[in-house]
Design a protein around this motif. Structure first.
Motif, mmCIF file in Angstrom:
data_model
loop_
_atom_site.group_PDB
_atom_site.id
_atom_site.type_symbol
_atom_site.label_atom_id
_atom_site.label_comp_id
_atom_site.label_asym_id
_atom_site.label_seq_id
_atom_site.Cartn_x
_atom_site.Cartn_y
_atom_site.Cartn_z
ATOM 1 N N ILE A 225 -99.949 0.819 45.272
ATOM 2 C CA ILE A 225 -101.020 0.342 44.399
ATOM 3 C C ILE A 225 -101.651 -0.919 44.975
ATOM 4 N N MET A 226 -100.811 -1.844 45.443
ATOM 5 C CA MET A 226 -101.339 -3.077 46.031
ATOM 6 C C MET A 226 -102.143 -2.786 47.290
ATOM 7 N N GLN A 227 -101.653 -1.893 48.125
ATOM 8 C CA GLN A 227 -102.366 -1.546 49.361
ATOM 9 C C GLN A 227 -103.707 -0.920 49.027
ATOM 10 N N SER A 228 -103.725 -0.065 48.025
ATOM 11 C CA SER A 228 -104.979 0.556 47.603
ATOM 12 C C SER A 228 -105.958 -0.496 47.091
ATOM 13 N N ALA A 229 -105.466 -1.458 46.331
ATOM 14 C CA ALA A 229 -106.329 -2.527 45.813
ATOM 15 C C ALA A 229 -106.875 -3.376 46.952
ATOM 16 N N ILE A 230 -106.056 -3.665 47.941
ATOM 17 C CA ILE A 230 -106.504 -4.455 49.094
ATOM 18 C C ILE A 230 -107.581 -3.698 49.866
ATOM 19 N N GLU A 231 -107.349 -2.401 50.057
ATOM 20 C CA GLU A 231 -108.345 -1.596 50.770
ATOM 21 C C GLU A 231 -109.654 -1.532 49.987
ATOM 22 N N ASP A 232 -109.558 -1.379 48.669
ATOM 23 C CA ASP A 232 -110.768 -1.373 47.834
ATOM 24 C C ASP A 232 -111.507 -2.702 47.932
ATOM 25 N N GLU A 233 -110.758 -3.797 47.970
ATOM 26 C CA GLU A 233 -111.362 -5.127 48.080
ATOM 27 C C GLU A 233 -112.093 -5.267 49.416
ATOM 28 N N HIS A 234 -111.458 -4.797 50.490
ATOM 29 C CA HIS A 234 -112.095 -4.863 51.811
ATOM 30 C C HIS A 234 -113.350 -4.004 51.843
ATOM 31 N N LEU A 235 -113.312 -2.839 51.233
ATOM 32 C CA LEU A 235 -114.502 -1.982 51.189
ATOM 33 C C LEU A 235 -115.632 -2.653 50.414
ATOM 34 N N ALA A 236 -115.275 -3.296 49.307
ATOM 35 C CA ALA A 236 -116.292 -3.989 48.509
ATOM 36 C C ALA A 236 -116.901 -5.134 49.304
ATOM 37 N N GLU A 237 -116.063 -5.886 50.035
ATOM 38 C CA GLU A 237 -116.567 -6.986 50.855
ATOM 39 C C GLU A 237 -117.476 -6.461 51.957
ATOM 40 N N THR A 238 -117.075 -5.376 52.583
ATOM 41 C CA THR A 238 -117.882 -4.782 53.651
ATOM 42 C C THR A 238 -119.211 -4.284 53.096
ATOM 43 N N SER A 239 -119.182 -3.639 51.944
ATOM 44 C CA SER A 239 -120.415 -3.154 51.318
ATOM 45 C C SER A 239 -121.328 -4.311 50.947
ATOM 46 N N GLU A 240 -120.740 -5.392 50.460
ATOM 47 C CA GLU A 240 -121.532 -6.570 50.066
ATOM 48 C C GLU A 240 -122.192 -7.203 51.289
ATOM 49 N N LYS A 241 -121.445 -7.312 52.383
ATOM 50 C CA LYS A 241 -122.004 -7.887 53.610
ATOM 51 C C LYS A 241 -123.138 -7.011 54.144
ATOM 52 N N THR A 242 -122.936 -5.719 54.085
ATOM 53 C CA THR A 242 -123.961 -4.787 54.554
ATOM 54 C C THR A 242 -125.209 -4.904 53.701
ATOM 55 N N ALA A 243 -125.043 -5.021 52.391
ATOM 56 C CA ALA A 243 -126.177 -5.150 51.489
ATOM 57 C C ALA A 243 -126.899 -6.466 51.725
ATOM 58 N N ASN A 244 -126.194 -7.548 52.003
ATOM 59 C CA ASN A 244 -126.805 -8.870 52.234
ATOM 60 C C ASN A 244 -127.521 -8.909 53.591
ATOM 61 N N ASP A 245 -127.024 -8.147 54.560
ATOM 62 C CA ASP A 245 -127.631 -8.138 55.879
ATOM 63 C C ASP A 245 -128.962 -7.385 55.889
ATOM 64 N N ARG A 246 -129.214 -6.574 54.918
ATOM 65 C CA ARG A 246 -130.460 -5.786 54.888
ATOM 66 C C ARG A 246 -131.584 -6.604 54.475
#
Length: 78
Positions: free
Chosen positions: A57-78
């Motif tokens: 569960i913790m690993q899944s939450a960490i991966e979800d957090e990293h995906l959200a951060e990556t998506s946010e960075k991608t959205a800000n870079d546009r």
């Protein structure tokens, strides 16, 4: 001499009875210890299983957090 023989014979029979009593108590205690060990082992297995589940569960939450951060960075870079 005869008295010594009688005392020795009675002592040997008494010792045999004590040995039998000791063996029975030893076996009972051994069975109780084995039961306690089995209960402890079952508890440890359960805790390990719960820990593995929590890790997933913790690993899944960490991966979800990293995906959200990556998506946010991608959205800000546009």
């Amino acid at each position: 001499m005869r008295l010594r023989t009688i005392v020795l014979t009675v002592s040997l029979f008494s010792l045999g009875g004590c040995e039998k009593d000791f063996d029975e108590k030893y076996q009972d205690n051994l069975e109780k210890l084995n039961e306690a060990a089995s209960e402890i082992e079952a508890g440890v297995d359960q805790k390990l299983s719960e820990g593995r589940e929590a890790d997933k569960i913790m690993q899944s939450a960490i991966e979800d957090e990293h995906l959200a951060e990556t998506s946010e960075k991608t959205a800000n870079d546009r």
